[in-house]
Design an enzyme around this catalytic site. Structure first.
Site, PDB file in Angstrom:
ATOM      1  CG  PHE A   1      60.105 110.857  47.594  1.00  0.00           C
ATOM      2  CD1 PHE A   1      59.901 109.885  48.548  1.00  0.00           C
ATOM      3  CD2 PHE A   1      61.145 110.695  46.690  1.00  0.00           C
ATOM      4  CE1 PHE A   1      60.722 108.759  48.608  1.00  0.00           C
ATOM      5  CE2 PHE A   1      61.963 109.582  46.731  1.00  0.00           C
ATOM      6  CZ  PHE A   1      61.753 108.613  47.702  1.00  0.00           C
TER       7      PHE A   1
ATOM      8  CG  LEU B   1      66.367 110.653  46.515  1.00  0.00           C
ATOM      9  CD1 LEU B   1      67.084 109.942  47.654  1.00  0.00           C
ATOM     10  CD2 LEU B   1      65.848 109.642  45.494  1.00  0.00           C
TER      11      LEU B   1
ATOM     12  CD  GLU C   1      71.345 114.869  50.011  1.00  0.00           C
ATOM     13  OE1 GLU C   1      70.792 114.287  50.943  1.00  0.00           O
ATOM     14  OE2 GLU C   1      72.585 114.901  49.853  1.00  0.00           O
TER      15      GLU C   1
ATOM     16  CB  ILE D   1      61.726 118.945  47.541  1.00  0.00           C
ATOM     17  CG1 ILE D   1      63.176 118.569  47.873  1.00  0.00           C
ATOM     18  CG2 ILE D   1      60.743 117.964  48.159  1.00  0.00           C
ATOM     19  CD1 ILE D   1      63.664 117.280  47.242  1.00  0.00           C
TER      20      ILE D   1
ATOM     21  CD  GLU E   1      59.272 110.021  39.418  1.00  0.00           C
ATOM     22  OE1 GLU E   1      59.157 108.798  39.307  1.00  0.00           O
ATOM     23  OE2 GLU E   1      58.322 110.774  39.713  1.00  0.00           O
ATOM     24  N   GLY E   2      65.105 109.873  37.338  1.00  0.00           N
ATOM     25  CA  GLY E   2      66.112 109.143  36.582  1.00  0.00           C
ATOM     26  C   GLY E   2      66.343 109.781  35.232  1.00  0.00           C
TER      27      GLY E   2
ATOM     28  CD  GLN F   1      78.862 106.523  30.913  1.00  0.00           C
ATOM     29  OE1 GLN F   1      78.815 107.624  30.384  1.00  0.00           O
ATOM     30  NE2 GLN F   1      79.416 106.314  32.088  1.00  0.00           N
TER      31      GLN F   1
END
Length: 595
Positions: free
Chosen positions: A168, A170, A172, A204, A415-416, A511
């Site tokens: 996957f 995504l 960059e 990746i 993933e975050g 934040q």
């Protein structure tokens, strides 16, 4: 601190199409911010279909045997490579195609089954679990969810069998957690038959090994006569002209057996039929896929935490210090209790999310995000405590915990990243409340013509939550936990309303406050998952003669609820009384921002 940039805000806005617009129809997690404790959405706790569970148990037996005999985690860590024989073996077992429908050569297992298997693999080797997850949780998931029949029949059989791996693409160099900031571009040919992709992707997993990958690229889309830049998903294979592996892998702290490639697309020529889903709808594809990936990543976190807990219990019961067992010291018991509570909660949250995926619940974005956030942070805490209680032996490479600690560290980034996910959870959760508050503030300027709206808002804090445990069907053994959930849900909703009224749009950049809101909501959700899990255990146990055999689990679950409630109270109080300004002043001084 990670600042939620303008682009992050764009990502939140672009996630709207995954949300239900009306507050009454939101998912469980989002409803907490409105003061609604919708236990009907989480109870009864999801149970795996018996036939699927039986198949899963049989596969787990095979996986256990295969991992013991063929997978050496320390050797994989040392050589920084998962042998091809292991990949082929997992393919033959059916692990690499578990969630692929049977008509395309897969096993057709449920998401719960897949999480159970991934958890088990992670108990033996985190690198192997990550390879499987990158392949199946995200690599081929977009193809299953959004692919055409032709695309599925072309690619899924090889991917399901393990003859080819998926990836996957995504991330960059300038777009990590910021999914909306994709810079890779795709331009159509004049005849519309091809797309030419130019750009670079980084980190990746499986990228240098994959036979097929999902690539996100920015495309020009015309909407109502106006041109817009939108992200589109493409199916890419490494034999396409212009595809380049710049770096197949880089040495790293943990999960060393996996390969994270840097890929470059030099006007890579891709057939138009390889668009995955709709043109310009790639961001929706990416966010939906990440919902699945975050759930299965959490399953891997559980596997590591359970191994660390079991190793530590055995160690402290046998290790002698000062003529006493380590297990007899209160400081050690404190850590063991915390490890057990957090592991129990991780398990309850993950399989609750998996069950909701299997029953096709809608609006699960925040549920899966909260699960990933909680599990990635707490598994690191559990394994770190395990190393601490093992002392010098825990720091040695031959014990396994040192490798597990390094492997677990990446979960707080991928993933975050934690900082971005906390802002995401807080802002998405508060979004609906903020919109309602904005309308009420407007109505207050013209009170006589908006009495109904103002009356409705006045009742905001006394909505469904006041029904309490009696109306939700909680077992009497969980009455205290039910009251805690009721009180905390009300407290969260009141705090959020007060916070938004005070800061309004300024909250977008605050934040430290976002972190407190997010973790209060995440731990409240964790408590609810634990209560739902305990409820199902009690009901099952009583139908089989008694609850004595689950007494240990109930003690652990109730302990988690008690301690989580204290942490939630502390965070909510910290929204309105804290030392944030002094801490930020130190940061500005250190960074030279006051000069």
């Amino acid at each position: 601190m990670v600042k939620l940039s303008e682009r992050d805000q764009q990502q939140l806005e672009k996630a709207k199409d995954l949300m239900e617009s009306g507050a009454q129809e939101t998912g469980f997690f989002r409803s907490l911010f409105f003061g609604r404790l919708r236990l009907d959405k989480l109870m009864p706790y999801p149970q795996q279909d018996p036939a699927d569970a039986k198949r899963t148990d049989e596969l787990l037996d095979k996986v256990d045997r295969y991992m013991r005999e063929h997978v050496n985690a320390d050797r994989i860590d040392k050589t920084e490579r998962i042998p091809q024989t292991v990949i082929r073996g997992l393919g033959k077992l059916g692990v690499l195609g578990m969630t692929v429908p049977k008509e395309y050569g897969g096993g057709g297992y449920s998401h719960t089954a897949y999480c159970r298997v991934l958890e088990r693999i992670a108990m033996y080797c985190s690198s192997t679990a990550v390879l499987v997850g990158a392949h199946q949780s995200i690599g081929l998931k977009a193809l299953i969810l959004s692919g055409t029949e032709e695309q599925k029949r072309t690619y899924l059989p090889d991917l399901a069998s393990g003859r080819k791996l998926a990836a996957f693409a995504l991330t960059e160099p300038e777009a990590g957690s910021d999914a909306a900031n994709v810079q890779t571009r795709a331009e159509p040919s004049k005849d519309g038959k091809w797309w030419f992709i130019t750009g670079e992707k980084k980190f990746i997993t499986n990228g240098a090994l994959a036979g097929m990958m999902t690539v996100m690229a920015r495309t020009e889309v015309t909407i109502n006569g106006a041109k817009h830049d939108k992200v589109t998903a493409f199916i890419v294979t490494p034999d396409m002209p212009g595809f380049e592996v710049v770096k197949p892998n880089r040495s790293k702290c943990g999960i060393r057996g996996t390969w994270q490639a840097t890929l470059k697309f030099n006007r890579m020529k891709v057939p138009a039929k390889n668009i995955l889903g709709e043109l310009g709808r790639g961001l929706k594809v990416a966010l939906t896929v990440l919902d699945f990936g975050r759930c299965t990543l959490s399953a891997g976190c559980i596997g590591g935490a359970k191994v660390a807990l079991d190793k530590t219990i055995e160690h402290v019961k046998s290790r002698q210090q000062f003529d006493r067992r380590l297990a007899d010291f209160e400081a050690v018991q404190h850590k063991i209790a915390r490890m057990a509570e957090l592991t129990f909660a991780m398990d309850a949250m993950t399989y609750l999310a998996a069950g909701m995926v299997d029953r096709h619940d809608e609006d699960l974005m925040l549920e899966t995000a909260a699960t990933k956030l909680f599990c990635s942070e707490t598994s690191w805490r559990v394994i770190d405590d395990a190393v601490q209680l093992h002392g010098g032996e825990g720091y040695m490479r031959d014990g396994g915990l040192e490798r597990m600690l390094r492997d677990a560290r990446i979960n707080r980034i991928v993933e975050g990243a934690t900082e971005v996910m906390t802002s995401f959870v807080a802002l998405m959760g508060m979004k609906g409340v903020g919109e309602e508050l904005e309308q009420v503030l407007k109505a207050a300027r013209h009170p006589w013509s908006n009495l109904d709206r103002l009356k409705a808002f006045a009742r905001h804090e006394w909505r469904d939550v006041i029904l309490g445990p009696a109306a939700t069907g909680l077992h009497p053994k969980l009455a205290r936990e039910g009251r805690m959930l009721t009180k905390l849900t009300r407290e969260l909703a009141r705090s959020v309303t007060r916070l938004l009224a005070k800061h309004q749009t300024k909250i977008l950049d605050m934040q430290l406050l976002q972190q407190r809101v997010a973790w209060a909501a995440v731990e409240l959700y964790a408590m609810t998952a634990v209560v739902s899990r305990m409820q199902s255990m009690i009901v099952a146990a009583e139908s089989n003669g008694g609850v004595e055999h689950i007494a240990r689990d109930l003690t652990i679950g109730k302990g988690f609820c008690d301690h989580a409630a204290g942490r939630i109270h502390q965070r909510l109080r910290g929204l309105f009384g804290n030392r944030d300004a002094k801490r930020l002043a130190v940061a500005r001084s250190v960074l030279g921002l006051n000069e």
